[in-house]
Design a protein around this motif. Structure first.
Motif, mmCIF file in Angstrom:
data_model
loop_
_atom_site.group_PDB
_atom_site.id
_atom_site.type_symbol
_atom_site.label_atom_id
_atom_site.label_comp_id
_atom_site.label_asym_id
_atom_site.label_seq_id
_atom_site.Cartn_x
_atom_site.Cartn_y
_atom_site.Cartn_z
ATOM 1 N N GLN A 128 0.844 -1.205 0.000
ATOM 2 C CA GLN A 128 0.000 0.000 0.000
ATOM 3 C C GLN A 128 0.876 1.250 0.000
ATOM 4 O OE1 GLN A 128 -3.384 0.324 -0.152
ATOM 5 N NE2 GLN A 128 -3.184 2.533 -0.101
ATOM 6 N N ALA A 129 1.932 1.239 0.814
ATOM 7 C CA ALA A 129 2.814 2.401 0.912
ATOM 8 C C ALA A 129 3.647 2.591 -0.365
ATOM 9 C CB ALA A 129 3.729 2.258 2.120
ATOM 10 N N ALA A 130 4.157 1.501 -0.931
ATOM 11 C CA ALA A 130 5.066 1.602 -2.068
ATOM 12 C C ALA A 130 4.345 1.819 -3.395
ATOM 13 C CB ALA A 130 5.924 0.340 -2.149
ATOM 14 N N ALA A 131 3.292 1.069 -3.643
ATOM 15 C CA ALA A 131 2.658 1.115 -4.959
ATOM 16 C C ALA A 131 1.261 1.720 -4.927
ATOM 17 C CB ALA A 131 2.580 -0.291 -5.549
ATOM 18 N N ASN A 132 0.784 2.064 -3.749
ATOM 19 C CA ASN A 132 -0.558 2.622 -3.574
ATOM 20 C C ASN A 132 -1.619 1.676 -4.139
ATOM 21 O OD1 ASN A 132 -2.286 4.495 -2.519
ATOM 22 N ND2 ASN A 132 -2.283 5.794 -4.341
ATOM 23 N N LEU A 133 -1.420 0.370 -3.907
ATOM 24 C CA LEU A 133 -2.358 -0.662 -4.337
ATOM 25 C C LEU A 133 -2.982 -1.325 -3.124
ATOM 26 C CD1 LEU A 133 -0.505 -2.588 -7.170
ATOM 27 C CD2 LEU A 133 -2.518 -1.176 -7.404
ATOM 28 N N GLU A 134 -4.283 -1.547 -3.182
ATOM 29 C CA GLU A 134 -4.989 -2.243 -2.124
ATOM 30 C C GLU A 134 -4.949 -3.734 -2.452
ATOM 31 O OE1 GLU A 134 -6.804 -1.909 1.504
ATOM 32 O OE2 GLU A 134 -6.374 -0.174 0.260
ATOM 33 N N VAL A 135 -4.237 -4.528 -1.625
ATOM 34 C CA VAL A 135 -4.112 -5.959 -1.852
ATOM 35 C C VAL A 135 -4.667 -6.684 -0.636
ATOM 36 C CG1 VAL A 135 -2.488 -7.850 -2.236
ATOM 37 C CG2 VAL A 135 -2.084 -5.658 -3.309
ATOM 38 N N ASP A 136 -5.486 -7.691 -0.878
ATOM 39 C CA ASP A 136 -6.052 -8.473 0.209
ATOM 40 C C ASP A 136 -4.962 -9.334 0.836
ATOM 41 O OD1 ASP A 136 -7.732 -9.742 1.963
ATOM 42 O OD2 ASP A 136 -8.755 -10.953 0.443
ATOM 43 N N ARG A 137 -4.802 -9.240 2.141
ATOM 44 C CA ARG A 137 -3.733 -9.967 2.817
ATOM 45 C C ARG A 137 -3.933 -11.479 2.739
ATOM 46 N NH1 ARG A 137 -5.183 -12.080 7.541
ATOM 47 N NH2 ARG A 137 -7.092 -11.322 8.512
ATOM 48 N N ARG A 138 -5.173 -11.930 2.547
ATOM 49 C CA ARG A 138 -5.430 -13.367 2.467
ATOM 50 C C ARG A 138 -4.890 -13.972 1.184
ATOM 51 N NH1 ARG A 138 -11.564 -12.401 3.997
ATOM 52 N NH2 ARG A 138 -11.067 -10.787 2.511
ATOM 53 N N GLY A 139 -4.600 -13.142 0.183
ATOM 54 C CA GLY A 139 -4.047 -13.634 -1.072
ATOM 55 C C GLY A 139 -2.536 -13.624 -1.102
ATOM 56 N N ILE A 140 -1.913 -13.261 0.022
ATOM 57 C CA ILE A 140 -0.454 -13.176 0.086
ATOM 58 C C ILE A 140 0.090 -14.426 0.769
ATOM 59 C CG2 ILE A 140 1.512 -11.881 0.997
ATOM 60 C CD1 ILE A 140 -0.264 -9.387 0.921
ATOM 61 N N THR A 141 1.092 -15.048 0.145
ATOM 62 C CA THR A 141 1.756 -16.207 0.716
ATOM 63 C C THR A 141 3.227 -15.865 0.912
ATOM 64 O OG1 THR A 141 0.269 -17.629 -0.547
ATOM 65 C CG2 THR A 141 2.217 -18.666 0.416
ATOM 66 N N ILE A 142 3.690 -15.967 2.170
ATOM 67 C CA ILE A 142 5.092 -15.702 2.472
ATOM 68 C C ILE A 142 5.656 -16.879 3.245
ATOM 69 C CG2 ILE A 142 4.973 -13.191 2.455
ATOM 70 C CD1 ILE A 142 4.664 -13.235 5.473
ATOM 71 N N PRO A 143 6.972 -17.120 3.118
ATOM 72 C CA PRO A 143 7.585 -18.178 3.923
ATOM 73 C C PRO A 143 7.703 -17.704 5.375
ATOM 74 C CG PRO A 143 9.244 -17.039 2.651
ATOM 75 C CD PRO A 143 7.918 -16.487 2.216
ATOM 76 N N ASP A 144 8.054 -18.609 6.288
ATOM 77 C CA ASP A 144 8.296 -18.216 7.674
ATOM 78 C C ASP A 144 9.550 -17.363 7.712
ATOM 79 O OD1 ASP A 144 6.101 -19.570 8.639
ATOM 80 O OD2 ASP A 144 7.231 -21.410 9.033
ATOM 81 N N ILE A 145 9.406 -16.143 8.186
ATOM 82 C CA ILE A 145 10.517 -15.202 8.206
ATOM 83 C C ILE A 145 10.899 -14.963 9.659
ATOM 84 C CG2 ILE A 145 11.287 -12.885 7.608
ATOM 85 C CD1 ILE A 145 9.242 -12.949 5.306
ATOM 86 N N GLY A 146 12.118 -15.344 10.013
ATOM 87 C CA GLY A 146 12.594 -15.166 11.377
ATOM 88 C C GLY A 146 13.914 -14.418 11.450
#
Length: 152
Positions: free
Chosen positions: A108-126
């Motif tokens: 949202q901050a970088a591209a000013n796009l509204e993206v649904d968080r449920r459609g985002i898949t990320i690996p476990d980031i630690g």
């Protein structure tokens, strides 16, 4: 064996179909259940034309949604990578984790796009580093973006 009857569903019926679907069922099922409960109507030529028109409108709507998703994908690929700042402990381990909401806020901050968080898949980031996030924009369109976790 009895002849089957063609009906158009006026509501979603489990294990049979969705609203507007043309189905063939046994005459007794149609006469005793579907029609009295207003779950379906008989398929007449006029109703079949309405069903076809609705299908065409739905197909056009899906094409427009896909086109919008392709435009969003191009905008995301223009951004390149996102930076997410997190507090860091020893051995470059971060406190907490990077969530899909963090990625959605960064988009949202970088591209000013509204993206649904449920459609985002990320690996476990630690830990600090660069990771790939997959963003599902449409059933047929997915975008990949780099997520760089940096110390705050």
């Amino acid at each position: 064996m009895a002849k089957r009857v063609q009906l158009v569903l006026t509501q979603d019926v489990s294990k049979l179909g969705k609203l507007g679907d043309l189905v063939e069922v046994a005459p007794g099922y149609a006469r005793n259940y579907l029609i009295p409960k207003s779950l379906a109507t008989r398929a007449t030529p006029g109703i079949l034309k309405q069903v076809e028109r609705r299908r065409e409108q739905e197909r056009q709507r899906q094409l427009e949604l896909k086109q919008q998703a392709l435009e969003q994908k191009a905008a995301l690929e223009k951004v390149g990578s996102l930076k997410i700042a997190k507090q860091v402990g020893e051995n470059e381990a971060i406190f907490g984790t990077v969530t899909t909401q963090d990625v959605a806020d960064a988009i949202q901050a970088a591209a000013n796009l509204e993206v649904d968080r449920r459609g985002i898949t990320i690996p476990d980031i630690g830990k600090l580093g660069t990771y790939k996030a997959e963003i599902k924009l449409h059933s047929e369109v997915t975008a990949q973006i780099d997520v760089e976790v940096v110390a705050s």
